[in-house]
Scaffold this motif. Structure first.
Motif, PDB file in Angstrom:
ATOM      1  N   VAL A  45       0.934  -1.230   0.033  1.00  0.00           N
ATOM      2  CA  VAL A  45       0.131  -0.056  -0.092  1.00  0.00           C
ATOM      3  C   VAL A  45       1.006   1.278   0.046  1.00  0.00           C
ATOM      4  O   VAL A  45       1.693   1.508   0.786  1.00  0.00           O
ATOM      5  N   ASP A  46       0.704   2.119  -1.009  1.00  0.00           N
ATOM      6  CA  ASP A  46       1.402   3.343  -1.110  1.00  0.00           C
ATOM      7  C   ASP A  46       0.811   4.432  -0.196  1.00  0.00           C
ATOM      8  O   ASP A  46      -0.453   4.580  -0.354  1.00  0.00           O
ATOM      9  N   CYS A  47       1.539   4.750   0.631  1.00  0.00           N
ATOM     10  CA  CYS A  47       0.967   5.720   1.804  1.00  0.00           C
ATOM     11  C   CYS A  47       2.084   6.513   2.391  1.00  0.00           C
ATOM     12  O   CYS A  47       3.008   6.064   2.922  1.00  0.00           O
ATOM     13  N   ASP A  48       1.952   7.902   2.509  1.00  0.00           N
ATOM     14  CA  ASP A  48       2.728   8.828   3.182  1.00  0.00           C
ATOM     15  C   ASP A  48       1.969   8.798   4.496  1.00  0.00           C
ATOM     16  O   ASP A  48       1.070   9.341   4.792  1.00  0.00           O
ATOM     17  N   VAL A  49       2.801   8.215   5.509  1.00  0.00           N
ATOM     18  CA  VAL A  49       2.299   8.271   6.815  1.00  0.00           C
ATOM     19  C   VAL A  49       2.058   9.383   7.542  1.00  0.00           C
ATOM     20  O   VAL A  49       1.686   9.646   8.659  1.00  0.00           O
ATOM     21  N   ALA A  50       2.690  10.576   7.097  1.00  0.00           N
ATOM     22  CA  ALA A  50       2.167  11.995   7.549  1.00  0.00           C
ATOM     23  C   ALA A  50       0.978  12.645   6.887  1.00  0.00           C
ATOM     24  O   ALA A  50       0.788  13.442   7.530  1.00  0.00           O
ATOM     25  N   ASP A  51       0.312  11.917   6.264  1.00  0.00           N
ATOM     26  CA  ASP A  51      -0.860  12.337   5.590  1.00  0.00           C
ATOM     27  C   ASP A  51      -2.069  11.734   6.062  1.00  0.00           C
ATOM     28  O   ASP A  51      -2.328  10.233   6.065  1.00  0.00           O
ATOM     29  N   ALA A 100      11.789  24.823   9.164  1.00  0.00           N
ATOM     30  CA  ALA A 100      11.169  23.956   8.082  1.00  0.00           C
ATOM     31  C   ALA A 100      11.730  22.428   8.259  1.00  0.00           C
ATOM     32  O   ALA A 100      10.998  21.424   8.192  1.00  0.00           O
ATOM     33  N   THR A 101      13.019  22.204   8.720  1.00  0.00           N
ATOM     34  CA  THR A 101      13.437  20.838   8.886  1.00  0.00           C
ATOM     35  C   THR A 101      12.858  20.466   9.988  1.00  0.00           C
ATOM     36  O   THR A 101      12.493  19.268  10.141  1.00  0.00           O
ATOM     37  N   TRP A 102      12.672  21.104  11.213  1.00  0.00           N
ATOM     38  CA  TRP A 102      12.625  20.753  12.655  1.00  0.00           C
ATOM     39  C   TRP A 102      10.951  20.237  12.413  1.00  0.00           C
ATOM     40  O   TRP A 102      10.543  19.151  12.891  1.00  0.00           O
ATOM     41  N   GLU A 103      10.108  21.095  11.662  1.00  0.00           N
ATOM     42  CA  GLU A 103       8.594  20.529  11.130  1.00  0.00           C
ATOM     43  C   GLU A 103       8.610  19.447  10.302  1.00  0.00           C
ATOM     44  O   GLU A 103       7.639  18.562  10.739  1.00  0.00           O
ATOM     45  N   ARG A 104       9.349  19.100   9.378  1.00  0.00           N
ATOM     46  CA  ARG A 104       9.309  17.857   8.714  1.00  0.00           C
ATOM     47  C   ARG A 104       9.503  16.727   9.336  1.00  0.00           C
ATOM     48  O   ARG A 104       8.902  15.805   9.342  1.00  0.00           O
ATOM     49  N   VAL A 105      10.561  16.845  10.108  1.00  0.00           N
ATOM     50  CA  VAL A 105      11.232  15.656  10.989  1.00  0.00           C
ATOM     51  C   VAL A 105      10.066  15.159  11.888  1.00  0.00           C
ATOM     52  O   VAL A 105       9.499  14.152  12.251  1.00  0.00           O
ATOM     53  N   LEU A 106       9.407  16.342  12.701  1.00  0.00           N
ATOM     54  CA  LEU A 106       8.408  15.930  13.799  1.00  0.00           C
ATOM     55  C   LEU A 106       7.183  15.420  13.062  1.00  0.00           C
ATOM     56  O   LEU A 106       6.361  14.508  13.333  1.00  0.00           O
ATOM     57  N   ARG A 107       6.793  15.844  11.998  1.00  0.00           N
ATOM     58  CA  ARG A 107       5.831  15.425  10.895  1.00  0.00           C
ATOM     59  C   ARG A 107       5.912  13.870  10.735  1.00  0.00           C
ATOM     60  O   ARG A 107       5.003  13.094  11.008  1.00  0.00           O
ATOM     61  N   VAL A 108       7.047  13.639   9.953  1.00  0.00           N
ATOM     62  CA  VAL A 108       7.238  12.221   9.587  1.00  0.00           C
ATOM     63  C   VAL A 108       7.364  11.321  10.698  1.00  0.00           C
ATOM     64  O   VAL A 108       7.003  10.177  10.387  1.00  0.00           O
ATOM     65  N   ASN A 109       8.214  11.709  11.678  1.00  0.00           N
ATOM     66  CA  ASN A 109       8.662  10.685  12.559  1.00  0.00           C
ATOM     67  C   ASN A 109       7.323  10.728  13.838  1.00  0.00           C
ATOM     68  O   ASN A 109       7.437   9.702  14.536  1.00  0.00           O
ATOM     69  N   THR A 110       6.902  11.633  14.214  1.00  0.00           N
ATOM     70  CA  THR A 110       5.981  11.851  15.223  1.00  0.00           C
ATOM     71  C   THR A 110       4.384  11.972  14.995  1.00  0.00           C
ATOM     72  O   THR A 110       3.911  10.946  15.430  1.00  0.00           O
ATOM     73  N   THR A 111       4.074  12.772  14.318  1.00  0.00           N
ATOM     74  CA  THR A 111       2.691  12.844  13.779  1.00  0.00           C
ATOM     75  C   THR A 111       2.237  11.653  13.119  1.00  0.00           C
ATOM     76  O   THR A 111       1.137  11.295  13.278  1.00  0.00           O
ATOM     77  N   SER A 112       3.201  11.017  12.273  1.00  0.00           N
ATOM     78  CA  SER A 112       2.791   9.873  11.642  1.00  0.00           C
ATOM     79  C   SER A 112       2.363   8.615  12.675  1.00  0.00           C
ATOM     80  O   SER A 112       1.696   7.889  12.144  1.00  0.00           O
ATOM     81  N   VAL A 113       3.250   8.802  13.787  1.00  0.00           N
ATOM     82  CA  VAL A 113       2.854   7.779  14.866  1.00  0.00           C
ATOM     83  C   VAL A 113       1.459   8.064  15.426  1.00  0.00           C
ATOM     84  O   VAL A 113       0.738   7.237  15.909  1.00  0.00           O
ATOM     85  N   ASN A 129       5.617   1.196  18.187  1.00  0.00           N
ATOM     86  CA  ASN A 129       6.272   2.360  17.506  1.00  0.00           C
ATOM     87  C   ASN A 129       7.791   2.660  17.719  1.00  0.00           C
ATOM     88  O   ASN A 129       8.278   2.191  18.688  1.00  0.00           O
ATOM     89  N   THR A 130       8.191   2.748  16.404  1.00  0.00           N
ATOM     90  CA  THR A 130       9.738   2.978  16.283  1.00  0.00           C
ATOM     91  C   THR A 130      10.060   4.250  17.031  1.00  0.00           C
ATOM     92  O   THR A 130       9.915   5.389  16.338  1.00  0.00           O
ATOM     93  N   ALA A 131      11.057   4.339  18.322  1.00  0.00           N
ATOM     94  CA  ALA A 131      11.494   5.361  18.759  1.00  0.00           C
ATOM     95  C   ALA A 131      12.949   5.031  18.404  1.00  0.00           C
ATOM     96  O   ALA A 131      13.452   4.807  17.560  1.00  0.00           O
ATOM     97  N   SER A 132      13.769   5.477  19.363  1.00  0.00           N
ATOM     98  CA  SER A 132      15.350   5.220  19.246  1.00  0.00           C
ATOM     99  C   SER A 132      15.782   5.332  20.626  1.00  0.00           C
ATOM    100  O   SER A 132      15.381   6.078  21.533  1.00  0.00           O
ATOM    101  N   PHE A 133      17.265   4.802  20.740  1.00  0.00           N
ATOM    102  CA  PHE A 133      17.935   5.045  21.892  1.00  0.00           C
ATOM    103  C   PHE A 133      18.254   6.885  22.211  1.00  0.00           C
ATOM    104  O   PHE A 133      18.519   6.777  23.228  1.00  0.00           O
ATOM    105  N   VAL A 134      18.302   7.407  21.462  1.00  0.00           N
ATOM    106  CA  VAL A 134      18.571   8.713  21.347  1.00  0.00           C
ATOM    107  C   VAL A 134      17.184   9.511  22.079  1.00  0.00           C
ATOM    108  O   VAL A 134      17.564  10.818  22.516  1.00  0.00           O
ATOM    109  N   ALA A 135      16.293   8.948  22.364  1.00  0.00           N
ATOM    110  CA  ALA A 135      15.253   9.463  22.977  1.00  0.00           C
ATOM    111  C   ALA A 135      15.583   9.239  24.601  1.00  0.00           C
ATOM    112  O   ALA A 135      14.675   9.875  25.481  1.00  0.00           O
TER     113      ALA A 135
END
Ligand code: NAD
Length: 267
Positions: free
Chosen positions: A68-74, A115-128, A149-155
């Protein structure tokens, strides 16, 4: 029992996800790809989700699942993804909200633009947030489900080699996962966060091959002295997805070669 023997036995006979319907986002590469393969090996019907249609279709064909083709931030796309899965397969047992980005423009807070901050938050967090928002109602109806949900050790740890938006985005994943795990614990839905350490995905290997000093700066902090393999993370995801993890929810499941436990590492 030898190691070879025990791992052969695992992939041949353990079918912990027999006939479960599992959605994997970011299935075209790295951790998602290894997990789609592992889920299928354990008997699941795998829905492979990505925005990169070529790799996404290839893994779906390989594991006998669907793409399934899907942008997880949409939002509309994610709602349609989960509604469509339930319409076609009749149920939804596992949602692995895994797709994420780590763009080179994301670095020190002094250089990272809004813009970078908002893009990363959207794709990594809003998507979840979206993946949980549109998976949970289906799981509530059937009275069961496992979300990873995939987080990371950097959290969990600070780095002087900052990627400020990425780190914050994964902290958000941890907090929202914990809360959902607690909220839905008595309704048969488990929600856990996965915290991988640095994993040797093609992108990371390419980056570190070009810059060995950069790799060494990080490897010194890993007690095991190596990066993880996508298959090692997939094994952890399969555990969390399965009934073997039936008493686990709201957890941060760390798979990091010992990084978060270390002060002085072996020579
Ligand atoms: P990867 O780049 O190899 O794969 C990510 C996949 O997600 C790609 O196929 C990409 O096309 C897809 N994707 C990206 N944006 C998308 C979108 N908007 N909608 C749908 N699909 C999208 O990454 P990976 O290393 O396998 O990482 C997977 C997850 O694990 C990410 O959330 C990442 O932050 C996390 N993680 C990775 C590491 C690591 O060292 N690789 C460590 C900790 C956590």
């Amino acid at each position: 029992m030898s190691r070879t023997c025990s791992s052969r036995r695992r992939s041949d006979s353990v079918q912990r996800l027999q006939d479960r319907v599992a959605v994997v986002t970011g299935a075209g590469s790295g951790i998602g790809l290894a997990t789609a393969r592992r889920f299928a090996a354990e008997g699941a019907r795998v829905v492979c989700v990505d925005i990169a249609a070529g790799p996404g279709r290839a893994v779906a064909a390989e594991v006998g699942g669907e793409y399934v083709d899907c942008d997880v931030a949409d939002e509309a796309a994610v709602r349609d993804l989960f509604d469509g899965v339930v319409q076609r397969h009749g149920r939804l047992d596992v949602a692995f909200n895994n797709a994420g980005i780590s763009p080179p423009e994301d670095g020190s807070i002094l250089e990272t633009d809004l813009a970078t901050w908002e893009r990363v938050l959207r794709v990594n967090t809003t998507s979840v947030y979206l993946g949980c928002k549109y998976a949970i109602p289906h799981m509530l109806r059937q009275g069961s489900g496992s979300i990873i949900n995939t987080a990371s050790f950097v959290a969990l740890m600070g780095a002087a080699t900052s990627q400020i938006a990425y780190t914050a985005s994964k902290g958000g994943v941890l907090a929202l996962t914990r809360e959902l795990g607690v909220q839905f614990a008595r309704q048969g839905i488990r929600v856990n966060a996965l915290c991988p350490g640095p994993i040797a995905t093609p992108l990371l290997l390419e980056l570190f091959a070009a810059d060995p000093e950069r790799a060494a700066r990080r490897l010194v902090h890993v007690p095991m002295g190596r990066f993880g393999k996508p298959e090692e993370i997939a094994a952890a995801v399969a555990f969390l997805a399965s009934d073997d993890a039936s008493f686990m929810t709201a957890a941060q499941f760390v798979v990091d070669g010992g990084i978060t436990g270390a002060y002085v590492t072996p020579l």
